[in-house]
Write a protein that holds these residues in place. Structure first.
Motif, PDB file in Angstrom:
ATOM      1  N   LYS A   2       2.636   6.994  -2.527  1.00 49.13           N
ATOM      2  CA  LYS A   2       1.227   6.874  -2.196  1.00 49.13           C
ATOM      3  C   LYS A   2       0.861   7.858  -1.095  1.00 49.13           C
ATOM      4  CE  LYS A   2      -2.102   3.365  -0.963  1.00 49.13           C
ATOM      5  NZ  LYS A   2      -2.302   1.945  -0.764  1.00 49.13           N
ATOM      6  N   LYS A   3      -0.242   8.594  -1.285  1.00 44.77           N
ATOM      7  CA  LYS A   3      -0.705   9.528  -0.262  1.00 44.77           C
ATOM      8  C   LYS A   3      -1.448   8.743   0.820  1.00 44.77           C
ATOM      9  CE  LYS A   3      -3.307  13.761   0.412  1.00 44.77           C
ATOM     10  NZ  LYS A   3      -2.355  14.485   1.188  1.00 44.77           N
ATOM     11  N   LEU A   4      -1.049   8.937   2.049  1.00 44.07           N
ATOM     12  CA  LEU A   4      -1.659   8.232   3.171  1.00 44.07           C
ATOM     13  C   LEU A   4      -2.771   9.083   3.772  1.00 44.07           C
ATOM     14  CD1 LEU A   4       1.632   6.900   4.785  1.00 44.07           C
ATOM     15  CD2 LEU A   4      -0.021   5.601   3.446  1.00 44.07           C
ATOM     16  N   LYS A   5      -4.008   8.680   3.584  1.00 37.05           N
ATOM     17  CA  LYS A   5      -5.165   9.453   4.038  1.00 37.05           C
ATOM     18  C   LYS A   5      -5.303   9.483   5.554  1.00 37.05           C
ATOM     19  CE  LYS A   5      -7.867   8.445  -0.065  1.00 37.05           C
ATOM     20  NZ  LYS A   5      -9.087   7.813  -0.582  1.00 37.05           N
ATOM     21  N   HIS A   6      -4.885   8.445   6.225  1.00 34.38           N
ATOM     22  CA  HIS A   6      -5.086   8.327   7.663  1.00 34.38           C
ATOM     23  C   HIS A   6      -3.796   8.547   8.442  1.00 34.38           C
ATOM     24  CE1 HIS A   6      -9.174   6.827   7.045  1.00 34.38           C
ATOM     25  NE2 HIS A   6      -8.668   6.263   5.968  1.00 34.38           N
ATOM     26  N   LEU A   7      -2.921   9.379   7.914  1.00 31.78           N
ATOM     27  CA  LEU A   7      -1.619   9.645   8.521  1.00 31.78           C
ATOM     28  C   LEU A   7      -1.763  10.545   9.740  1.00 31.78           C
ATOM     29  CD1 LEU A   7       1.488   9.331   8.229  1.00 31.78           C
ATOM     30  CD2 LEU A   7       1.440  11.445   6.900  1.00 31.78           C
ATOM     31  N   VAL A  22      -0.167   5.390  10.770  1.00 34.55           N
ATOM     32  CA  VAL A  22      -1.446   5.327  10.076  1.00 34.55           C
ATOM     33  C   VAL A  22      -2.429   4.700  11.051  1.00 34.55           C
ATOM     34  CG1 VAL A  22      -2.721   4.214   8.209  1.00 34.55           C
ATOM     35  CG2 VAL A  22      -0.488   5.198   7.763  1.00 34.55           C
ATOM     36  N   MET A  23      -3.607   5.335  11.171  1.00 37.96           N
ATOM     37  CA  MET A  23      -4.644   4.873  12.096  1.00 37.96           C
ATOM     38  C   MET A  23      -5.955   4.730  11.347  1.00 37.96           C
ATOM     39  SD  MET A  23      -5.439   4.511  15.448  1.00 37.96           S
ATOM     40  CE  MET A  23      -6.964   4.326  16.331  1.00 37.96           C
ATOM     41  N   TYR A  24      -6.535   3.555  11.445  1.00 41.11           N
ATOM     42  CA  TYR A  24      -7.874   3.321  10.905  1.00 41.11           C
ATOM     43  C   TYR A  24      -8.803   3.071  12.081  1.00 41.11           C
ATOM     44  CZ  TYR A  24      -5.865   2.813   6.287  1.00 41.11           C
ATOM     45  OH  TYR A  24      -5.210   3.046   5.106  1.00 41.11           O
ATOM     46  N   ALA A  25      -9.861   3.857  12.181  1.00 39.32           N
ATOM     47  CA  ALA A  25     -10.833   3.692  13.257  1.00 39.32           C
ATOM     48  C   ALA A  25     -12.027   2.901  12.741  1.00 39.32           C
ATOM     49  CB  ALA A  25     -11.285   5.056  13.764  1.00 39.32           C
ATOM     50  N   CYS A  26     -12.442   1.947  13.531  1.00 43.34           N
ATOM     51  CA  CYS A  26     -13.596   1.125  13.208  1.00 43.34           C
ATOM     52  C   CYS A  26     -14.734   1.547  14.147  1.00 43.34           C
ATOM     53  CB  CYS A  26     -13.253  -0.347  13.375  1.00 43.34           C
ATOM     54  SG  CYS A  26     -14.557  -1.462  12.872  1.00 43.34           S
ATOM     55  N   LYS A  27     -15.824   1.993  13.585  1.00 42.63           N
ATOM     56  CA  LYS A  27     -16.943   2.503  14.376  1.00 42.63           C
ATOM     57  C   LYS A  27     -17.391   1.470  15.414  1.00 42.63           C
ATOM     58  CE  LYS A  27     -21.363   4.773  13.852  1.00 42.63           C
ATOM     59  NZ  LYS A  27     -22.364   5.264  12.945  1.00 42.63           N
ATOM     60  N   VAL A  59     -11.834  -3.899  14.351  1.00 45.95           N
ATOM     61  CA  VAL A  59     -11.008  -3.270  15.377  1.00 45.95           C
ATOM     62  C   VAL A  59     -10.394  -1.988  14.822  1.00 45.95           C
ATOM     63  CG1 VAL A  59     -10.407  -5.445  16.518  1.00 45.95           C
ATOM     64  CG2 VAL A  59      -8.930  -4.564  14.711  1.00 45.95           C
ATOM     65  N   ASN A  60      -9.990  -1.097  15.718  1.00 48.17           N
ATOM     66  CA  ASN A  60      -9.145   0.024  15.324  1.00 48.17           C
ATOM     67  C   ASN A  60      -7.768  -0.561  15.062  1.00 48.17           C
ATOM     68  OD1 ASN A  60     -11.239   1.915  16.053  1.00 48.17           O
ATOM     69  ND2 ASN A  60     -10.663   1.534  18.171  1.00 48.17           N
ATOM     70  N   ILE A  61      -7.023   0.056  14.191  1.00 46.94           N
ATOM     71  CA  ILE A  61      -5.682  -0.459  13.902  1.00 46.94           C
ATOM     72  C   ILE A  61      -4.728   0.718  13.700  1.00 46.94           C
ATOM     73  CG2 ILE A  61      -6.132  -0.710  11.431  1.00 46.94           C
ATOM     74  CD1 ILE A  61      -4.447  -3.301  11.546  1.00 46.94           C
ATOM     75  N   ILE A  62      -3.550   0.612  14.282  1.00 49.16           N
ATOM     76  CA  ILE A  62      -2.531   1.653  14.142  1.00 49.16           C
ATOM     77  C   ILE A  62      -1.203   0.982  13.806  1.00 49.16           C
ATOM     78  CG2 ILE A  62      -1.996   1.687  16.617  1.00 49.16           C
ATOM     79  CD1 ILE A  62      -1.512   4.757  16.261  1.00 49.16           C
ATOM     80  N   ALA A  63      -0.454   1.611  12.942  1.00 55.18           N
ATOM     81  CA  ALA A  63       0.885   1.136  12.594  1.00 55.18           C
ATOM     82  C   ALA A  63       1.825   2.324  12.580  1.00 55.18           C
ATOM     83  CB  ALA A  63       0.885   0.451  11.230  1.00 55.18           C
ATOM     84  N   MET A  64       3.046   2.098  13.021  1.00 53.52           N
ATOM     85  CA  MET A  64       4.039   3.164  13.013  1.00 53.52           C
ATOM     86  C   MET A  64       5.099   2.858  11.967  1.00 53.52           C
ATOM     87  SD  MET A  64       4.696   0.708  14.989  1.00 53.52           S
ATOM     88  CE  MET A  64       5.425  -0.018  16.368  1.00 53.52           C
TER      89      MET A  64
END
Length: 79
Positions: A2-7, A22-27, A59-64
């Motif tokens: 799977k291609k990770l868009k937010h890598l 992977v980081m998802y930003a929440c406005k 919330v913003n969320i990040i995972a390693m």
């Protein structure tokens, strides 16, 4: 896979490697949740869940990625 868009890649303390995240930003969110996936997953298997969680909690969320899992090179270790 799977291609990770937010890598994103974060430098490790070892300086010779980088940690895939992977980081998802929440406005307009002022909070960031650090998401640690279980030992049977990797960033590719939890990215949809992370996105849903970020939207639900606003919330913003990040995972390693753990060493030796998914796209992170190396050997898994408990050290």
């Amino acid at each position: 896979g799977k291609k990770l868009k937010h890598l994103i890649w974060i430098p490790s303390a070892e300086k010779r490697t980088r940690i895939p995240c992977v980081m998802y930003a929440c406005k307009n969110s002022r909070h960031t949740l650090i998401y640690c996936h279980g030992n049977s997953g990797d960033l590719g298997t939890v990215s949809d869940e992370m996105r849903s969680l970020a939207d639900l909690l606003q919330v913003n969320i990040i995972a390693m990625e753990y060493r030796g899992y998914g796209i992170h090179q190396g050997t898994p270790s408990e050290e």
